[in-house]
Design a protein around this motif. Structure first.
Motif, short mmCIF file in Angstrom:
data_model
loop_
_atom_site.label_atom_id
_atom_site.label_comp_id
_atom_site.label_asym_id
_atom_site.label_seq_id
_atom_site.Cartn_x
_atom_site.Cartn_y
_atom_site.Cartn_z
N ALA A 1 0.82 -1.22 0.00
CA ALA A 1 0.00 0.00 0.00
C ALA A 1 0.85 1.27 0.00
O ALA A 1 1.90 1.33 0.64
N THR B 1 1.50 5.02 1.14
CA THR B 1 1.14 5.77 2.36
C THR B 1 1.19 7.27 2.17
O THR B 1 0.52 8.01 2.87
N THR C 1 6.00 5.66 6.15
CA THR C 1 4.65 6.20 6.41
C THR C 1 4.42 7.58 5.80
O THR C 1 3.28 8.00 5.63
N THR D 1 -7.06 12.19 11.13
CA THR D 1 -6.03 11.52 10.33
C THR D 1 -5.05 12.48 9.66
O THR D 1 -3.90 12.12 9.41
N ASN E 1 -8.71 10.04 4.71
CA ASN E 1 -7.33 9.72 5.09
C ASN E 1 -6.34 10.85 4.87
O ASN E 1 -5.29 10.90 5.53
N SER F 1 -11.19 6.18 2.42
CA SER F 1 -11.27 4.72 2.41
C SER F 1 -12.46 4.21 1.60
O SER F 1 -12.57 3.01 1.36
N PRO G 1 -9.13 1.48 -0.58
CA PRO G 1 -8.95 2.80 0.03
C PRO G 1 -7.94 3.70 -0.70
O PRO G 1 -6.88 3.23 -1.10
N THR H 1 -5.41 6.45 0.01
CA THR H 1 -4.73 6.72 1.28
C THR H 1 -4.05 8.08 1.33
O THR H 1 -3.82 8.62 2.42
N THR H 2 -3.70 8.66 0.18
CA THR H 2 -2.93 9.90 0.19
C THR H 2 -3.18 10.73 -1.07
O THR H 2 -3.47 10.17 -2.13
N GLY I 1 -2.91 4.63 -3.15
CA GLY I 1 -3.92 3.81 -2.49
C GLY I 1 -3.37 2.50 -1.97
O GLY I 1 -2.20 2.15 -2.19
N SER I 2 -4.23 1.74 -1.29
CA SER I 2 -3.83 0.44 -0.78
C SER I 2 -3.69 -0.57 -1.93
O SER I 2 -3.22 -1.68 -1.72
#
Length: 407
Positions: free
Chosen positions: A21, A23, A65, A191, A233, A249, A273, A275-276, A290-291
């Motif tokens: 995934a 991040t 991360t 988040t 997110n 998500s 999801p 994610t960023t 994404g994931s």
């Protein structure tokens, strides 16, 4: 005459290379490079020029991360589940130095606008500020009572905002190191948080599926969006300050028109999801991760409204809560001439630049080179220390052998 509607954003590039995934994503100053962090413990630096090879940086011992380019684009910071922060030179060698002070996962890294400081957030419940060039930990901000997921400097570098699993957003004064205000309106873990380009308000994303916008001077809630059907997110302001991009998500990205206080677009691209997200420094592009291990680059196509490269310093405020289009009662900075439209701002003759453009670019280049030089010296120091340690070990081993062989 009404402003023309923006064209739909379009998917421009699709980067594949991570094995887990995504991040975090961030563009360099000139939009030539895009960095991404992943649960696969690697950073990738992608080149926007077609047919260019990406750089893969390995160094972290666990999931990466967060990533963030320095303002000059000559350095790249990353944080990891291995509890460390690394500063990389984003070239083919991919050399890095390690910052250690956090005692748990580092969730967020962000350079100050002057490039001199770095702010980090961690699961150890602290926000930490570092000197970039001296490669030194400076101080901690420690009032959160749960994991801190995000921390960002204000555009002028005087304030820091942080978001936590204690469901609060905290505003800090960098000089006094005191918490100025706590925003407690979210019903879930917070988040992500960031400053509006004008520095006058903040937007926060939460696991309660909402996005909230507050004024940092009156601490009044300006806008509240409940548009996603799952946790939000990440978010990113367009450099003009007129648009906000969110990742959720629920697998969608959404673009909000802050001037009108409404949803403009919902984008479907990720399987699972999102994610960023991050706008490029000019706002011409934005990236998402994404994931699904995918990094996507989208063209904003807001050019039909206004050329943001020309008026990047003109920041209009978001519309206030529960109204559409009127200016809020709080005192936001507006372009010279108050109520003029963006078109009229564009048509004004530009003020003469006080410093020649060539001198500005030369100074920027020198600052960038100094960043790289500082980083290189630090890497050499690390190598020298390693060599000294190995030499010491060799001498100790030699002494042991001599002692054994001596009758």
């Amino acid at each position: 005459m009404a402003a023309p509607c923006p064209e739909d954003p379009s998917l421009e590039r699709h980067f594949k290379g991570h094995r887990d995934a995504i991040t975090s994503v961030d563009f360099s100053l000139n939009t030539k490079q895009l960095a991404s962090g992943s649960m696969d413990s690697c950073l990738m630096v992608w080149h926007m020029k077609p047919q260019s090879r990406a750089y893969r940086f390995a160094g972290h011992k666990d999931a990466v991360t967060c990533v963030n380019f320095s303002p000059s684009g000559h350095l790249l910071a990353s944080g990891s589940r291995d509890k460390t922060v690394r500063i990389w030179i984003p070239n083919v060698k991919g050399e890095s130095t390690v910052f250690r002070a956090h005692t748990a996962t580092v969730r967020s890294v962000h350079f100050c606008s002057d490039g001199q400081s770095l702010v980090t957030a961690s699961d150890d419940k602290t926000v930490k500020v570092w000197s970039t060039h001296r490669q030194k930990f400076l101080f901690s901000l420690s009032q959160h009572i749960n994991w801190v997921r995000c921390a960002r400097f204000s555009p002028d570098g005087r304030l820091i905002v942080s978001a936590s699993d204690d469901k609060t957003v905290k505003l800090w004064d960098k000089t006094s190191r005191e918490c100025v205000h706590s925003y407690c309106e979210h019903g879930g873990f917070v988040t992500y948080v960031d400053f509006h380009p004008s520095g006058t308000c903040i937007a926060a994303a939460s696991m309660d599926n909402t996005v909230k916008v507050w004024d940092v001077r009156t601490h009044r809630l300006l806008q509240h969006y409940q548009l996603h059907s799952a946790a939000v997110n990440a978010l990113s302001f367009h450099p003009s300050g007129n648009y906000l991009l969110t990742a959720s998500s629920d697998s969608t990205l959404k673009i909000l028109d802050l001037m009108e206080g409404r949803l403009l677009y919902t984008l479907h691209g990720h399987q699972g999801p999102a994610t960023t997200v991050a706008f490029s420094r000019t706002g011409e592009y934005f990236a998402s991760g994404g994931s699904d291990e995918q990094v996507m680059v989208w063209k904003s196509n807001f050019d039909s409204v206004v050329d943001y490269g020309e008026v990047i310093k003109v920041h209009r405020p978001p519309a206030p809560l529960a109204t559409s289009g009127n200016l809020p009662e709080v005192d936001f900075p507006v372009p010279p001439g108050g109520g003029r439209s963006q078109e009229s701002v564009q048509s004004q003759p530009q003020e003469p630049i006080s410093m020649p453009q060539t001198l500005t670019s030369t100074l920027e280049h020198i600052v960038g080179q100094l960043d790289v030089l500082t980083q290189t010296v630090s890497i050499l120091e690390q190598r020298l220390t390693l060599t000294e340690d190995k030499l010491k070990q060799c001498l100790e081993n030699q002494q042991l052998i001599m002692q054994r062989t001596t009758p």
